[in-house]
Design an enzyme around this catalytic site. Structure first.
Site, PDB file in Angstrom:
ATOM      1  N   GLU A   1     -47.513  63.625 -36.011  1.00 52.61           N
ATOM      2  CA  GLU A   1     -48.795  64.120 -36.511  1.00 52.61           C
ATOM      3  C   GLU A   1     -49.030  65.514 -35.947  1.00 52.61           C
ATOM      4  OE1 GLU A   1     -52.024  60.875 -36.971  1.00 52.61           O
ATOM      5  OE2 GLU A   1     -50.940  60.331 -35.153  1.00 52.61           O
TER       6      GLU A   1
ATOM      7  N   HIS B   1     -45.948  50.119 -36.477  1.00 51.55           N
ATOM      8  CA  HIS B   1     -45.336  50.883 -37.565  1.00 51.55           C
ATOM      9  C   HIS B   1     -43.829  51.072 -37.375  1.00 51.55           C
ATOM     10  CE1 HIS B   1     -49.360  51.482 -38.787  1.00 51.55           C
ATOM     11  NE2 HIS B   1     -49.599  52.619 -38.178  1.00 51.55           N
TER      12      HIS B   1
ATOM     13  N   ASP C   1     -50.068  52.344 -30.097  1.00 52.67           N
ATOM     14  CA  ASP C   1     -50.747  52.618 -31.360  1.00 52.67           C
ATOM     15  C   ASP C   1     -49.784  52.676 -32.540  1.00 52.67           C
ATOM     16  OD1 ASP C   1     -53.061  53.261 -32.913  1.00 52.67           O
ATOM     17  OD2 ASP C   1     -52.450  55.361 -32.911  1.00 52.67           O
TER      18      ASP C   1
ATOM     19  N   LYS D   1     -46.874  51.309 -48.167  1.00 51.80           N
ATOM     20  CA  LYS D   1     -46.441  52.570 -48.772  1.00 51.80           C
ATOM     21  C   LYS D   1     -45.238  52.337 -49.681  1.00 51.80           C
ATOM     22  CE  LYS D   1     -48.119  55.588 -45.072  1.00 51.80           C
ATOM     23  NZ  LYS D   1     -49.045  56.372 -45.910  1.00 51.80           N
TER      24      LYS D   1
ATOM     25  N   LYS E   1     -48.649  63.139 -31.247  1.00 51.39           N
ATOM     26  CA  LYS E   1     -49.719  63.959 -31.815  1.00 51.39           C
ATOM     27  C   LYS E   1     -49.509  65.417 -31.401  1.00 51.39           C
ATOM     28  CE  LYS E   1     -53.262  60.382 -32.202  1.00 51.39           C
ATOM     29  NZ  LYS E   1     -53.323  60.479 -33.680  1.00 51.39           N
TER      30      LYS E   1
ATOM     31  N   LYS F   1     -54.909  46.572 -37.079  1.00 52.21           N
ATOM     32  CA  LYS F   1     -54.290  46.777 -35.784  1.00 52.21           C
ATOM     33  C   LYS F   1     -55.268  47.528 -34.873  1.00 52.21           C
ATOM     34  CE  LYS F   1     -52.020  51.238 -36.419  1.00 52.21           C
ATOM     35  NZ  LYS F   1     -52.698  51.933 -35.317  1.00 52.21           N
TER      36      LYS F   1
ATOM     37  N   ARG G   1     -74.412  47.562 -38.504  1.00 51.98           N
ATOM     38  CA  ARG G   1     -75.678  47.731 -37.780  1.00 51.98           C
ATOM     39  C   ARG G   1     -76.383  48.966 -38.312  1.00 51.98           C
ATOM     40  NH1 ARG G   1     -74.869  47.860 -31.535  1.00 51.98           N
ATOM     41  NH2 ARG G   1     -73.873  49.826 -32.146  1.00 51.98           N
TER      42      ARG G   1
ATOM     43  N   HIS H   1     -50.691  49.341 -42.518  1.00 52.07           N
ATOM     44  CA  HIS H   1     -50.766  50.064 -43.785  1.00 52.07           C
ATOM     45  C   HIS H   1     -49.445  50.743 -44.148  1.00 52.07           C
ATOM     46  CE1 HIS H   1     -51.715  53.447 -41.039  1.00 52.07           C
ATOM     47  NE2 HIS H   1     -51.196  54.208 -41.976  1.00 52.07           N
TER      48      HIS H   1
END
Length: 537
Positions: free
Chosen positions: A267, A291, A286, A233, A389, A199, A92, A229
């Protein structure tokens, strides 16, 4: 070939033809991989995509800018895309083709892995098109259909297109239905159409099944590529090489020798500007659902009969179906939220103070769970999965921790600094593997201490590892589904996680942990109950 055969004009041997084919560059409409003289098992030649194009929905997002567009350029720069490859953006924005090309150019300059080359860029830019519009805009999809037809004629894409849905899951149904409505999902005879989905694949088992139903009304299962993803790897794929190409590891890869397995994805950053996506999803949905459960399946699976999608899925599904949840979810699962603290020399906000987050939110930014694989190989071996995180550092690793020696002739004082042997697969950022074992400390006394042997990709190989999205986008264009989770894997993963999420929803709030730490104290207590402790990478 003998001189006599040459004199008689005999045809060269097949091996000679294959070598000549390898040394002959493909023409603009061919793929070295498709050469009839080339054995697909011959890895001397790279796999090169045939005539094709990629349409990216949500092309203005961070994923597209930081990962997808640079990956396309890197593939072209490595000679793995056909000369007529085309890239179409849909978003958009009131852009013309040249505006889109400038956005791609800036993204490539900033994020590409390989050096910028003007001749490669010029070849790519000729095949770039941009379609402005919303997902419910019929006129925009008609323009997309016209652009695809024009590229077939001008670039020789042969009707082969992958549609990459880099959009929130709530838009998946609308986009695939529009593709069907305007004839974009139906490939001309002898061509292919594929859908690439990012995802999360739903937010629970019921929504995942509904999403799969909608997508499969338009695309057949073998046309749908679900991106995880992590599976692209190099270090993740190396799990299979480590286990099944070597003799020294597989004999001890079982309950007779392994004490437990820890799989960590940590992370050191917060949610940034992703409040709209993250709140209500959380760390477990998540990361663990996709994963970490995929890493667990690869770590625990039996040897597949071949390295193809069907064989890999078969073995991974055996693991996922064998997963057993702990009886006491309160004692063996933990969720947390990062709190304000000093991290990396600066004061950072807690999750509940982040912009766009409800101060009463119970979304987890840390999750740790204990699972078991109830089969002959792994019975009684706990698998501890954790993600979070604002932790101590960014790291993803799989640690296979072994039992202590059943008998030691050494005095206790000689081995008081000796830990358990371990094989640690470092997925990121320092890609490689570490083997931890005990060794005598030099000196006149008998003292044994942990030492490590390290394998690092950067030191062992001259070529840098491609980004995961490079490998996965190329696999989509080639139709190679080895590294993509299938429908049944996604649904089985939700079967595992749903009871945990349901328990958390009715049992209090997430524990708080200081930013920069390694998670809430409750997670340490969870392992302490089993007489174990978390690794500090």
């Amino acid at each position: 070939m003998s001189e006599q055969n040459m004199a008689q004009g005999a045809a060269p041997a097949e091996s000679t033809l294959v070598l000549e084919a390898a040394l002959t560059p493909p023409d603009s409409g061919s793929s070295a991989w498709d050469n009839p003289l080339r054995d697909p098992r011959d890895r001397r030649l790279p796999r090169i995509a045939g005539p094709s194009g990629l349409v990216i929905f949500g092309v203005t997002g961070d994923l597209s800018r930081k990962k997808l567009m640079p990956a396309v350029y890197d593939l072209a720069n490595r000679g793995l895309l056909p000369p007529g490859f085309s890239l179409v953006g849909f978003a958009r924005r009131d852009w013309a083709d040249q505006d889109f090309a400038q956005v791609v150019h800036d993204a490539v300059r900033e994020h590409a892995r390989t050096p910028f080359r003007e001749e490669v860029w010029q070849q790519l830019v000729e095949g770039m098109r941009f379609i402005p519009g919303d997902f419910d805009d019929d006129t925009a999809f008609k323009q997309l259909k016209s652009a695809v037809d024009e590229l077939d004629a001008s670039r020789g894409t042969s009707g082969n297109y992958a549609f990459y849905l880099s959009v929130p899951p709530k838009f998946f149904p609308k986009v695939v239905q529009q593709l069907k409505k305007h004839g974009l999902a139906d490939a001309p005879e002898g061509s292919w159409r594929r859908a690439v989905i990012e995802k999360p694949f739903g937010h629970d088992l019921a929504s995942a099944r509904e999403l799969n139903r909608i997508v499969h009304e338009v695309f057949e299962p073998d046309q749908v590529f679900r991106i995880d993803h992590y599976l692209g790897k190099e270090t993740v794929q190396n799990i299979l090489a480590l286990r099944f190409a070597n003799q020294m590891y597989e004999p001890i890869w079982n309950r007779s020798f392994v004490d437990h397995v820890q799989i960590t994805m940590a992370e050191d950053i917060g949610i940034g500007g992703r409040a709209g996506y993250y709140d209500g999803i959380g760390a477990a949905r998540d990361v663990i659902q996709n994963h970490l459960l995929q890493l667990m399946a690869l770590t625990a699976m039996e040897e597949p009969i071949a390295f193809d999608a069907g064989s890999l899925v078969t073995e991974k599904m055996k693991v996922l179906k064998s997963v057993k949840l702990p009886e006491d979810l309160g004692a063996h699962t933990v969720r947390g939220q990062y709190a304000a603290a000093w991290q990396g020399g600066e004061k950072v906000r807690g999750y509940l103070q982040e912009e766009g987050i409800d101060p009463a939110s119970t979304t987890d930014t840390y999750a740790a769970i204990k699972l078991e694989v109830d089969n002959r190989r792994w019975a009684g071996v706990p698998f501890y999965l954790r993600t979070g995180k604002r932790l101590g550092r960014r790291v993803t690793e799989i640690a296979v921790v072994f039992q202590r020696a059943p008998h030691s002739p050494f005095d206790t004082t000689a081995t008081e600094e000796l830990g358990q042997n371990a094989i640690v697969i470092r997925v990121q950022p320092d890609e490689g593997m570490t083997v931890r074992f005990g060794s005598k400390v030099p000196g006149t006394s008998m003292e044994i201490r942990d030492v490590t042997m390290d394998f690092a990709y950067g030191e062992s190989f001259t070529e840098s590892s491609p980004e995961a999205y490079e490998r996965l986008i190329l696999d989509v264009l080639l139709g190679d589904a080895n590294l993509f989770p299938r429908t049944e894997e996604v649904e089985e993963s939700w079967r595992i996680l749903d009871p945990i999420e349901e328990y958390w929803a009715t049992h209090g709030k997430p524990a708080q942990y200081a930013s920069g730490s390694w998670g809430p104290g409750e997670a340490d207590e969870m392992l302490a109950r089993d007489g174990r402790s978390w690794r500090r990478p």
